[in-house]
Design a protein around this motif. Structure first.
Motif, PDB file in Angstrom:
ATOM      1  N   ALA A   7       0.696  -1.128   0.028  1.00  0.00           N
ATOM      2  CA  ALA A   7       0.158   0.182   0.124  1.00  0.00           C
ATOM      3  C   ALA A   7       0.859   1.238   0.112  1.00  0.00           C
ATOM      4  O   ALA A   7       0.648   2.269  -0.656  1.00  0.00           O
ATOM      5  CB  ALA A   7      -0.922   0.014   1.171  1.00  0.00           C
ATOM      6  N   LYS A  12       0.816   4.517  -2.515  1.00  0.00           N
ATOM      7  CA  LYS A  12       0.510   5.720  -2.203  1.00  0.00           C
ATOM      8  C   LYS A  12       1.627   6.590  -2.514  1.00  0.00           C
ATOM      9  O   LYS A  12       1.437   7.834  -2.752  1.00  0.00           O
ATOM     10  CB  LYS A  12       0.206   5.612  -0.621  1.00  0.00           C
ATOM     11  CG  LYS A  12       0.209   6.975   0.105  1.00  0.00           C
ATOM     12  CD  LYS A  12      -1.249   7.464  -0.236  1.00  0.00           C
ATOM     13  CE  LYS A  12      -1.426   8.718   0.804  1.00  0.00           C
ATOM     14  NZ  LYS A  12      -2.730   9.408   0.189  1.00  0.00           N
ATOM     15  N   PRO A  57      -8.581  -2.524   7.036  1.00  0.00           N
ATOM     16  CA  PRO A  57      -8.070  -1.844   6.050  1.00  0.00           C
ATOM     17  C   PRO A  57      -8.071  -0.471   6.238  1.00  0.00           C
ATOM     18  O   PRO A  57      -7.367   0.293   5.667  1.00  0.00           O
ATOM     19  CB  PRO A  57      -9.258  -2.129   4.835  1.00  0.00           C
ATOM     20  CG  PRO A  57      -9.829  -3.544   5.224  1.00  0.00           C
ATOM     21  CD  PRO A  57      -9.670  -3.723   6.673  1.00  0.00           C
ATOM     22  N   THR A  58      -9.160   0.147   7.090  1.00  0.00           N
ATOM     23  CA  THR A  58      -9.097   1.478   7.373  1.00  0.00           C
ATOM     24  C   THR A  58      -8.058   1.804   8.221  1.00  0.00           C
ATOM     25  O   THR A  58      -7.346   2.890   7.886  1.00  0.00           O
ATOM     26  CB  THR A  58     -10.395   1.742   8.078  1.00  0.00           C
ATOM     27  OG1 THR A  58     -11.703   1.382   7.352  1.00  0.00           O
ATOM     28  CG2 THR A  58     -10.492   3.252   8.504  1.00  0.00           C
ATOM     29  N   ARG A  60      -5.067   0.391   8.234  1.00  0.00           N
ATOM     30  CA  ARG A  60      -4.105   0.097   7.187  1.00  0.00           C
ATOM     31  C   ARG A  60      -3.879   1.574   6.306  1.00  0.00           C
ATOM     32  O   ARG A  60      -2.644   2.232   6.089  1.00  0.00           O
ATOM     33  CB  ARG A  60      -4.149  -0.975   6.278  1.00  0.00           C
ATOM     34  CG  ARG A  60      -2.944  -1.342   5.249  1.00  0.00           C
ATOM     35  CD  ARG A  60      -3.075  -2.399   4.495  1.00  0.00           C
ATOM     36  NE  ARG A  60      -4.319  -2.746   3.937  1.00  0.00           N
ATOM     37  CZ  ARG A  60      -5.025  -3.989   4.436  1.00  0.00           C
ATOM     38  NH1 ARG A  60      -4.689  -4.644   5.390  1.00  0.00           N
ATOM     39  NH2 ARG A  60      -6.138  -4.181   3.824  1.00  0.00           N
ATOM     40  N   ALA A  61      -4.820   2.164   5.910  1.00  0.00           N
ATOM     41  CA  ALA A  61      -4.831   3.175   4.855  1.00  0.00           C
ATOM     42  C   ALA A  61      -4.527   4.555   5.966  1.00  0.00           C
ATOM     43  O   ALA A  61      -3.449   5.229   5.265  1.00  0.00           O
ATOM     44  CB  ALA A  61      -6.364   3.832   4.449  1.00  0.00           C
ATOM     45  N   THR A  62      -4.585   4.605   7.029  1.00  0.00           N
ATOM     46  CA  THR A  62      -4.240   5.763   7.848  1.00  0.00           C
ATOM     47  C   THR A  62      -2.600   5.645   8.151  1.00  0.00           C
ATOM     48  O   THR A  62      -1.947   6.242   8.231  1.00  0.00           O
ATOM     49  CB  THR A  62      -4.928   5.824   9.406  1.00  0.00           C
ATOM     50  OG1 THR A  62      -6.505   5.942   9.066  1.00  0.00           O
ATOM     51  CG2 THR A  62      -4.493   6.628  10.176  1.00  0.00           C
ATOM     52  N   VAL A 106      -0.453   3.913   6.377  1.00  0.00           N
ATOM     53  CA  VAL A 106       0.140   4.130   5.184  1.00  0.00           C
ATOM     54  C   VAL A 106       0.244   5.617   4.848  1.00  0.00           C
ATOM     55  O   VAL A 106       1.304   6.083   4.422  1.00  0.00           O
ATOM     56  CB  VAL A 106      -0.450   3.633   4.095  1.00  0.00           C
ATOM     57  CG1 VAL A 106      -0.004   4.013   2.464  1.00  0.00           C
ATOM     58  CG2 VAL A 106      -0.241   1.777   4.011  1.00  0.00           C
ATOM     59  N   SER A 107      -0.852   6.455   5.118  1.00  0.00           N
ATOM     60  CA  SER A 107      -0.684   7.821   4.865  1.00  0.00           C
ATOM     61  C   SER A 107       0.391   8.545   5.609  1.00  0.00           C
ATOM     62  O   SER A 107       1.164   9.458   5.197  1.00  0.00           O
ATOM     63  CB  SER A 107      -2.223   8.303   5.113  1.00  0.00           C
ATOM     64  OG  SER A 107      -2.143   9.463   4.615  1.00  0.00           O
TER      65      SER A 107
END
Length: 127
Positions: free
Chosen positions: A45, A49, A103-104, A106-108, A110-111
């Motif tokens: 990810a 990104k 997944p939520t 993970r997105a945080t 990653v960001s």
């Protein structure tokens, strides 16, 4: 590129699940299977990104106008590879386990990792 990520992500997750030992950032403790899956998922990810972030930077867009496609790809791979390699330095073992399951989250994660490390990796690539 997105198709490659879509194919490689599950493969990486499956292969990393077979590994039983790793490091959680300190180099001394073994990672659980969940942490290993989290690391693999976060790295994939982060690479995606990072590529998106770089392509949205006006300075990058201007600089790449004079580069060949191969040069652009090589530098972009170097920068995003650097960012994903810094995962163990930037993420806790708990975050990695959470990233494998949510997944939520993970997105945080990653960001946060991309925003913390991309500038340092750009500077390393420029040297």
């Amino acid at each position: 590129m997105k198709k490659l990520i879509a194919v490689m992500a599950p493969l990486t997750l499956v292969l990393s699940a077979c590994t039983t030992m790793g490091t959680s950032g300190t180099g001394t403790e073994p990672q659980s299977a969940t942490q290993q899956l989290g690391t693999a998922a976060v790295k994939i990810a982060i690479n995606a990104k990072c590529t998106t972030e770089i392509n949205n930077v006006p300075a990058w867009q201007a600089a790449t106008k004079i580069m060949t496609a191969t040069q652009k790809q090589n530098i972009q791979s170097e920068i995003c590879g650097c960012v994903s390699e810094k995962v163990p330095e930037s993420v806790t073992a708990v975050d990695l386990a959470t990233a494998a399951l949510d997944p939520t989250a993970r997105a945080t994660i990653v960001s946060n990792v991309v925003s913390k490390t991309i500038n340092a990796c750009v500077q390393e690539a420029v040297r």
